[in-house]
Structure formats: structure tokens, C-alpha cells
Design a protein around this motif. Structure first.
Motif, PDB file in Angstrom:
ATOM      1  N   ALA A 119       0.817  -1.219   0.000  1.00 45.96           N
ATOM      2  CA  ALA A 119       0.000   0.000   0.000  1.00 45.96           C
ATOM      3  C   ALA A 119       0.852   1.271   0.000  1.00 45.96           C
ATOM      4  CB  ALA A 119      -0.926   0.003   1.200  1.00 45.96           C
ATOM      5  N   ASP A 120       2.046   1.228   0.591  1.00 41.99           N
ATOM      6  CA  ASP A 120       2.898   2.422   0.644  1.00 41.99           C
ATOM      7  C   ASP A 120       3.746   2.602  -0.614  1.00 41.99           C
ATOM      8  OD1 ASP A 120       4.772   0.426   0.915  1.00 41.99           O
ATOM      9  OD2 ASP A 120       5.645   1.199   2.763  1.00 41.99           O
ATOM     10  N   GLY A 121       3.550   1.746  -1.617  1.00 44.36           N
ATOM     11  CA  GLY A 121       4.291   1.866  -2.865  1.00 44.36           C
ATOM     12  C   GLY A 121       5.528   0.992  -2.945  1.00 44.36           C
ATOM     13  N   THR A 122       5.844   0.283  -1.871  1.00 40.09           N
ATOM     14  CA  THR A 122       6.996  -0.608  -1.870  1.00 40.09           C
ATOM     15  C   THR A 122       6.717  -1.805  -2.772  1.00 40.09           C
ATOM     16  OG1 THR A 122       7.470   0.002   0.415  1.00 40.09           O
ATOM     17  CG2 THR A 122       8.524  -1.993  -0.410  1.00 40.09           C
ATOM     18  N   MET A 123       7.681  -2.106  -3.638  1.00 35.94           N
ATOM     19  CA  MET A 123       7.543  -3.223  -4.570  1.00 35.94           C
ATOM     20  C   MET A 123       8.468  -4.351  -4.114  1.00 35.94           C
ATOM     21  SD  MET A 123       6.364  -4.502  -7.470  1.00 35.94           S
ATOM     22  CE  MET A 123       5.832  -3.175  -8.512  1.00 35.94           C
ATOM     23  N   VAL A 124       7.934  -5.545  -3.997  1.00 34.63           N
ATOM     24  CA  VAL A 124       8.720  -6.726  -3.647  1.00 34.63           C
ATOM     25  C   VAL A 124       8.644  -7.671  -4.834  1.00 34.63           C
ATOM     26  CG1 VAL A 124       8.951  -8.682  -2.076  1.00 34.63           C
ATOM     27  CG2 VAL A 124       8.172  -6.478  -1.198  1.00 34.63           C
ATOM     28  N   ARG A 125       9.800  -8.067  -5.346  1.00 25.99           N
ATOM     29  CA  ARG A 125       9.866  -9.024  -6.452  1.00 25.99           C
ATOM     30  C   ARG A 125      10.531 -10.292  -5.943  1.00 25.99           C
ATOM     31  NH1 ARG A 125      11.540  -4.187  -9.359  1.00 25.99           N
ATOM     32  NH2 ARG A 125       9.815  -3.549 -10.696  1.00 25.99           N
ATOM     33  N   ALA A 126       9.911 -11.416  -6.219  1.00 23.94           N
ATOM     34  CA  ALA A 126      10.457 -12.693  -5.761  1.00 23.94           C
ATOM     35  C   ALA A 126      10.459 -13.675  -6.919  1.00 23.94           C
ATOM     36  CB  ALA A 126       9.625 -13.237  -4.606  1.00 23.94           C
ATOM     37  N   GLY A 127      11.594 -14.305  -7.145  1.00 25.46           N
ATOM     38  CA  GLY A 127      11.713 -15.314  -8.186  1.00 25.46           C
ATOM     39  C   GLY A 127      11.141 -16.636  -7.729  1.00 25.46           C
ATOM     40  N   GLN A 128      11.043 -17.568  -8.659  1.00 25.03           N
ATOM     41  CA  GLN A 128      10.434 -18.855  -8.341  1.00 25.03           C
ATOM     42  C   GLN A 128      11.281 -19.692  -7.385  1.00 25.03           C
ATOM     43  OE1 GLN A 128       9.914 -20.674 -12.125  1.00 25.03           O
ATOM     44  NE2 GLN A 128      12.024 -21.377 -12.287  1.00 25.03           N
ATOM     45  N   ASN A 129      12.546 -19.342  -7.218  1.00 26.27           N
ATOM     46  CA  ASN A 129      13.418 -20.117  -6.334  1.00 26.27           C
ATOM     47  C   ASN A 129      13.427 -19.591  -4.895  1.00 26.27           C
ATOM     48  OD1 ASN A 129      14.676 -17.782  -6.996  1.00 26.27           O
ATOM     49  ND2 ASN A 129      16.686 -18.681  -7.358  1.00 26.27           N
ATOM     50  N   VAL A 130      12.649 -18.550  -4.588  1.00 29.32           N
ATOM     51  CA  VAL A 130      12.592 -18.001  -3.229  1.00 29.32           C
ATOM     52  C   VAL A 130      11.661 -18.869  -2.392  1.00 29.32           C
ATOM     53  CG1 VAL A 130      11.885 -16.025  -1.842  1.00 29.32           C
ATOM     54  CG2 VAL A 130      13.059 -15.663  -3.987  1.00 29.32           C
ATOM     55  N   SER A 131      12.139 -19.274  -1.210  1.00 28.49           N
ATOM     56  CA  SER A 131      11.317 -20.133  -0.359  1.00 28.49           C
ATOM     57  C   SER A 131      10.202 -19.321   0.298  1.00 28.49           C
ATOM     58  CB  SER A 131      12.177 -20.791   0.725  1.00 28.49           C
ATOM     59  OG  SER A 131      12.573 -19.825   1.672  1.00 28.49           O
ATOM     60  N   LEU A 132       9.146 -20.004   0.666  1.00 29.19           N
ATOM     61  CA  LEU A 132       8.013 -19.369   1.319  1.00 29.19           C
ATOM     62  C   LEU A 132       8.435 -18.754   2.654  1.00 29.19           C
ATOM     63  CD1 LEU A 132       5.003 -18.750   1.379  1.00 29.19           C
ATOM     64  CD2 LEU A 132       4.640 -21.001   2.382  1.00 29.19           C
ATOM     65  N   ALA A 133       9.306 -19.430   3.391  1.00 28.70           N
ATOM     66  CA  ALA A 133       9.772 -18.914   4.680  1.00 28.70           C
ATOM     67  C   ALA A 133      10.530 -17.598   4.500  1.00 28.70           C
ATOM     68  CB  ALA A 133      10.658 -19.947   5.371  1.00 28.70           C
ATOM     69  N   THR A 134      11.359 -17.518   3.482  1.00 29.90           N
ATOM     70  CA  THR A 134      12.113 -16.291   3.218  1.00 29.90           C
ATOM     71  C   THR A 134      11.164 -15.161   2.843  1.00 29.90           C
ATOM     72  OG1 THR A 134      14.004 -17.575   2.461  1.00 29.90           O
ATOM     73  CG2 THR A 134      13.923 -15.264   1.799  1.00 29.90           C
ATOM     74  N   LEU A 135      10.210 -15.436   1.990  1.00 29.82           N
ATOM     75  CA  LEU A 135       9.250 -14.422   1.575  1.00 29.82           C
ATOM     76  C   LEU A 135       8.438 -13.914   2.771  1.00 29.82           C
ATOM     77  CD1 LEU A 135       8.170 -12.806  -0.790  1.00 29.82           C
ATOM     78  CD2 LEU A 135       6.572 -14.657  -1.249  1.00 29.82           C
ATOM     79  N   ARG A 136       8.036 -14.819   3.658  1.00 29.01           N
ATOM     80  CA  ARG A 136       7.303 -14.414   4.863  1.00 29.01           C
ATOM     81  C   ARG A 136       8.148 -13.504   5.736  1.00 29.01           C
ATOM     82  NH1 ARG A 136       4.343 -20.049   6.494  1.00 29.01           N
ATOM     83  NH2 ARG A 136       2.563 -19.786   5.124  1.00 29.01           N
ATOM     84  N   ARG A 137       9.435 -13.828   5.921  1.00 29.92           N
ATOM     85  CA  ARG A 137      10.312 -12.986   6.745  1.00 29.92           C
ATOM     86  C   ARG A 137      10.464 -11.598   6.145  1.00 29.92           C
ATOM     87  NH1 ARG A 137      13.629 -17.706   7.168  1.00 29.92           N
ATOM     88  NH2 ARG A 137      15.039 -16.802   5.662  1.00 29.92           N
ATOM     89  N   VAL A 138      10.606 -11.514   4.819  1.00 34.93           N
ATOM     90  CA  VAL A 138      10.749 -10.210   4.157  1.00 34.93           C
ATOM     91  C   VAL A 138       9.484  -9.385   4.333  1.00 34.93           C
ATOM     92  CG1 VAL A 138      10.940  -9.104   1.892  1.00 34.93           C
ATOM     93  CG2 VAL A 138      12.463 -10.983   2.487  1.00 34.93           C
ATOM     94  N   LEU A 139       8.330  -9.992   4.105  1.00 38.17           N
ATOM     95  CA  LEU A 139       7.068  -9.252   4.242  1.00 38.17           C
ATOM     96  C   LEU A 139       6.814  -8.829   5.687  1.00 38.17           C
ATOM     97  CD1 LEU A 139       4.795 -11.197   1.762  1.00 38.17           C
ATOM     98  CD2 LEU A 139       5.796  -8.939   1.456  1.00 38.17           C
ATOM     99  N   ALA A 140       7.163  -9.691   6.643  1.00 35.26           N
ATOM    100  CA  ALA A 140       7.011  -9.348   8.061  1.00 35.26           C
ATOM    101  C   ALA A 140       7.903  -8.162   8.420  1.00 35.26           C
ATOM    102  CB  ALA A 140       7.326 -10.545   8.941  1.00 35.26           C
ATOM    103  N   ALA A 141       9.126  -8.146   7.888  1.00 37.19           N
ATOM    104  CA  ALA A 141      10.037  -7.030   8.166  1.00 37.19           C
ATOM    105  C   ALA A 141       9.521  -5.724   7.562  1.00 37.19           C
ATOM    106  CB  ALA A 141      11.426  -7.345   7.606  1.00 37.19           C
ATOM    107  N   LEU A 142       8.919  -5.796   6.387  1.00 36.44           N
ATOM    108  CA  LEU A 142       8.400  -4.589   5.746  1.00 36.44           C
ATOM    109  C   LEU A 142       7.164  -4.065   6.476  1.00 36.44           C
ATOM    110  CD1 LEU A 142       8.772  -5.531   1.994  1.00 36.44           C
ATOM    111  CD2 LEU A 142      10.063  -3.806   3.267  1.00 36.44           C
ATOM    112  N   ARG A 143       6.373  -4.938   7.039  1.00 30.06           N
ATOM    113  CA  ARG A 143       5.177  -4.509   7.767  1.00 30.06           C
ATOM    114  C   ARG A 143       5.534  -3.825   9.068  1.00 30.06           C
ATOM    115  NH1 ARG A 143       2.095 -10.050   6.876  1.00 30.06           N
ATOM    116  NH2 ARG A 143       1.432  -9.730   4.726  1.00 30.06           N
ATOM    117  N   GLY A 144       6.699  -4.122   9.597  1.00 28.23           N
ATOM    118  CA  GLY A 144       7.147  -3.470  10.830  1.00 28.23           C
ATOM    119  C   GLY A 144       6.823  -4.274  11.978  1.00 28.23           C
TER     120      GLY A 144
END
Length: 131
Positions: A106-131
Motif C-alpha cells: 500500500a505504501d508503494g513498496t515493490m517486492v519481487r520474488a523469483g520462483q526459487n525463493v522459499s516461502l519462509a524467506t518471503l514471509r520474513r521479508v514481508l514481516a520485516a516490511l510490515r514493521g
């Protein structure tokens, strides 16, 4: 003198109760010891709950919700006017070796993830961005 005849058990506090009690401590003029006595909680335990709440460790996990998704063959525009409109769905193209997903927050931040990114890694990145 108090005689304990049965097995003494710990009380289990729900996260909502902990947050409500911590919120009482944060009110202007509130005394931590008085709030602890009122709820029959030790001051040390209440202090730990306050610290956990401030660090974001004590929070109510919200139920999962569905969000609109836009499938495109080209990058999503960062124009704010376009983002406020409801997304349209484009035809799906077959996945390629360099397939990736783009998540626009919603704040305009763009996250791009390739097909080789694990679900756990993606969750950690999104959690860090949410604060």
C-alpha cells in the motif's frame, strides 16, 4: 500461613488480555504496580509483557484475508492514480525460467520474488516490511 493442598497450576493469559492490561499501564498517570495488583499479576510479568508488546512480539495474529491480484506480462506501474483503481486481470502467460511475482504494498513498496525463493524467506521479508 497458607496451605496448598492441590496441584497449583499456572494461569494462561490470552494475548488479547495481555494487550488490554498493558494498554492500562500506558495510560497517562497509570501506575504499573497498581495495575498489576488490580489484575493479580506480578509486576515483573507485567514489565515483560510491556517489553514484548513494544518489540512487536506480543500481538494478535489477524485472520488471513484475500487481496486483489493482477496478473500481467509487464511490470506494474507505480502511478498512484492507477493503483487506486481496481486491478484488471490479463491473460496468464506460461511460466518461464525467470518467472517472478511482484507484490506492491500500500505504501508503494515493490517486492519481487523469483520462483526459487522459499516461502519462509518471503514471509520474513514481508514481516520485516510490515514493521
Amino acid at each position: 500461613m497458607e496451605i496448598i493442598t492441590g496441584v497449583e497450576r499456572r494461569r494462561r493469559w490470552r494475548v488479547e488480555e495481555k494487550l488490554r492490561i498493558v494498554a492500562e499501564c500506558e495510560r497517562p498517570g497509570a501506575c504499573l504496580a497498581a495495575v498489576a495488583r488490580q489484575h493479580d499479576v506480578s509486576g515483573g510479568l507485567l514489565w515483560n509483557w510491556r517489553r514484548q508488546a513494544r518489540r512487536g512480539l506480543l500481538r494478535v495474529d489477524l485472520a488471513p484475508i484475500f487481496l486483489p491480484v493482477q496478473l500481467t506480462g509487464e511490470p506494474v506501474s507505480r502511478d498512484l492514480a492507477q493503483r487506486s483503481a481496481l486491478p484488471s486481470i490479463s491473460p496468464v502467460t506460461p511460466a518461464s525460467a525467470d518467472a517472478q511475482i511482484e507484490i506492491m504494498l500500500a505504501d508503494g513498496t515493490m517486492v519481487r520474488a523469483g520462483q526459487n525463493v522459499s516461502l519462509a524467506t518471503l514471509r520474513r521479508v514481508l514481516a520485516a516490511l510490515r514493521g
